[in-house]
Design an enzyme around this catalytic site. Structure first.
Site, PDB file in Angstrom:
ATOM      1  CG  ASP A   1      76.089   7.882  37.045  1.00 11.99           C
ATOM      2  OD1 ASP A   1      75.050   7.919  37.723  1.00 11.99           O
ATOM      3  OD2 ASP A   1      76.250   7.133  36.061  1.00 11.99           O
TER       4      ASP A   1
ATOM      5  CG  ASP B   1      71.712   7.167  37.325  1.00  6.91           C
ATOM      6  OD1 ASP B   1      72.444   8.145  37.579  1.00  6.91           O
ATOM      7  OD2 ASP B   1      72.159   6.021  37.130  1.00  6.91           O
TER       8      ASP B   1
ATOM      9  CE1 TYR C   1      79.536   4.245  35.263  1.00 13.43           C
ATOM     10  CE2 TYR C   1      77.630   4.237  36.729  1.00 13.43           C
ATOM     11  CZ  TYR C   1      78.299   4.745  35.631  1.00 13.43           C
ATOM     12  OH  TYR C   1      77.742   5.758  34.887  1.00 13.43           O
TER      13      TYR C   1
ATOM     14  CD  GLU D   1      72.186   7.435  31.281  1.00 19.06           C
ATOM     15  OE1 GLU D   1      71.860   7.631  32.463  1.00 19.06           O
ATOM     16  OE2 GLU D   1      72.340   6.295  30.793  1.00 19.06           O
TER      17      GLU D   1
END
Length: 448
Positions: free
Chosen positions: A79, A82, A230, A426
């Site tokens: 995603d 990571d 999430y 990120e």
């Protein structure tokens, strides 16, 4: 049926307005940005990579995913920075990629095939995640174990736990989002791969039925497999309506329009959001993202004032609203262009927030694979904590993740370019995915 006739007329009006708005002067190389924006997804691929992979420093990874539950769950996308596959935001990214192809594919030129490849990489995996009737895989990879390591995806030795929702432990929001992704992709592939398109639509219907029949929040079913990363605090009704809207668009079946009409009143007027370290209720009107589809619901409701009990449309009203739409869309296009240009470098720092685009862009993004030496440069295994020095160093990332759009500057337009600052540095798939359509749109304008 009168309401649907109303929607069709308005969509036609919107298309005409869009054509009238063409011809703006470009201030960025939107074609170059589009190519790089799509290329980013190849850097996020999980599983066995194809021979035509263009991000050469990435290699095969996580090809045994799903073995803990007797499934083949290799593939899909990591995603963000990571090495976890969170299927809710992944499905949303796939939906938005497919939507971009549907609306603006004709403007993508040679990038259209790459965009379709990016959609297929997502849907091939989502088909695996929904292969067993009555179950949907919500995520793969222990997020806490993964986030405790700074490790290349090719080296992962953290638990690759599969988190599954089912009839007794449901997850309506992740399931409905996957249904939306499969339905949107079926339309994107309708003209190029009919058999694949048919498969996607059939599975979309099955998964949507499961999401609706067995209702529940996936955070309550899989817990630490997705939270706090999430979680979805807004409930699942917006995803159910979103899934139904895509099935309506693809099939034009009355049952989905009836479903939307019946369930629209159940959308909450406010949702919970993290504000200043706590949860705060905010209005839903303009909310649109991987966990909130309220803007779409509100847009659907905007069509109703134009429709009359007889199903007829009053020309005077349509003419007036069309003028209003012309004005609003013209202004919205200006705002959208300003936002796109800001991301691409027209901002106080003169920095592009897309890696590899422009003269100045982020060098130290929060991304494991990008920040660690590639397998080609360092074939030896890098253990969980052995990557920490690479995480903490101030050196630029050795591998350029071209096209990655980072979180961006703070409220004062400051951007430290610090790898340890994940919110700002990120990239994520669900940042890039909607940008693909925006770039294709402005690329088309710039070429007229």
């Amino acid at each position: 049926m009168g309401s649907r006739k109303c929607m069709t007329t308005l969509l036609t009006s919107l298309a005409l307005v869009g054509m009238m708005m063409l011809g703006r002067v470009a201030s960025q190389n939107y074609g170059d940005a589009l190519s790089k924006c799509i290329l980013f997804f190849e850097g996020q691929r999980s599983g066995k990579l194809l021979s035509n992979q263009r991000v050469h420093w990435r290699k095969d990874s996580a090809f045994s995913d799903g073995s803990d539950v007797g499934m083949d769950l290799a593939g899909g996308y990591y995603d963000a920075g990571d090495n976890v596959k969170f299927n809710f935001p992944m499905a949303f990214s796939t939906t938005l990629l497919a939507w971009s192809v549907i609306e603006f594919g004709q403007s993508m030129g040679p990038d259209l095939q790459y965009a379709l490849d990016s959609v297929r990489w997502g849907t091939d995996y989502l088909l695996k995640a929904t292969k067993i009737p009555g179950t949907v895989t919500a995520a793969v990879g222990d997020p806490n174990g993964d986030h405790n390591c700074w490790q290349r995806p090719e080296d992962m030795d953290t638990p690759r736990t599969s988190y599954v929702v089912n009839q007794t432990h449901p997850g309506s929001e992740v399931s409905a989002e996957i249904a939306a992704a499969l339905a949107a992709a079926s339309l994107a592939f309708n003209s190029t791969d009919k058999n694949y398109s048919t498969l996607l639509l059939s599975r979309a219907k099955e998964v949507f039925e499961f999401a609706d029949k067995f209702r529940g929040n996936y955070k309550d079913s899989v817990g630490g497999g997705v939270c706090p990363f999430y979680c979805d605090f807004d409930g699942y009704m917006d995803e159910l309506i979103w899934g139904a809207a895509w099935l309506l668009k693809v099939t034009n079946e009355q049952m989905y329009w009836d479903y939307i009409q019946k369930n629209m009143p159940h959308l909450p007027k406010q949702v919970l959001r993290h504000v200043d370290g706590g949860l705060q209720a905010v209005d839903t009107f303009s909310e649109f993202g991987w966990d909130a589809k309220y803007a779409v619901g509100n847009e659907l409701q905007q069509f109703r004032p134009l429709c009359y009990p007889s199903g007829e449309i009053r020309v005077q009203s349509v003419a007036g609203i069309t003028y209003h739409i012309c004005y609003i869309l013209s202004r919205l296009e200006q705002i959208a262009k300003g936002q796109v240009d800001y991301i691409l470098g027209k901002n106080p720092l003169g920095m592009s927030y897309m890696v590899g685009y422009g003269q100045t862009f982020p060098q130290r993004i929060h991304h494991r694979a990008s920040s660690l030496p590639s397998i080609d440069e360092h074939p030896q295994h890098i253990k969980c904590k052995d990557g920490t020095p690479y995480f903490l160093t101030n050196n630029p990332n050795p591998n350029l993740l071209t096209g990655a759009i980072v979180g961006g500057p703070d409220a004062k337009d400051q951007f430290p370019d610090n790898r340890t600052d994940a919110p700002q540095s990120e990239p994520t798939t669900y940042i890039n995915a909607p940008f693909v359509g925006a770039l294709a749109y402005f690329k088309a304008l710039s070429e007229l």
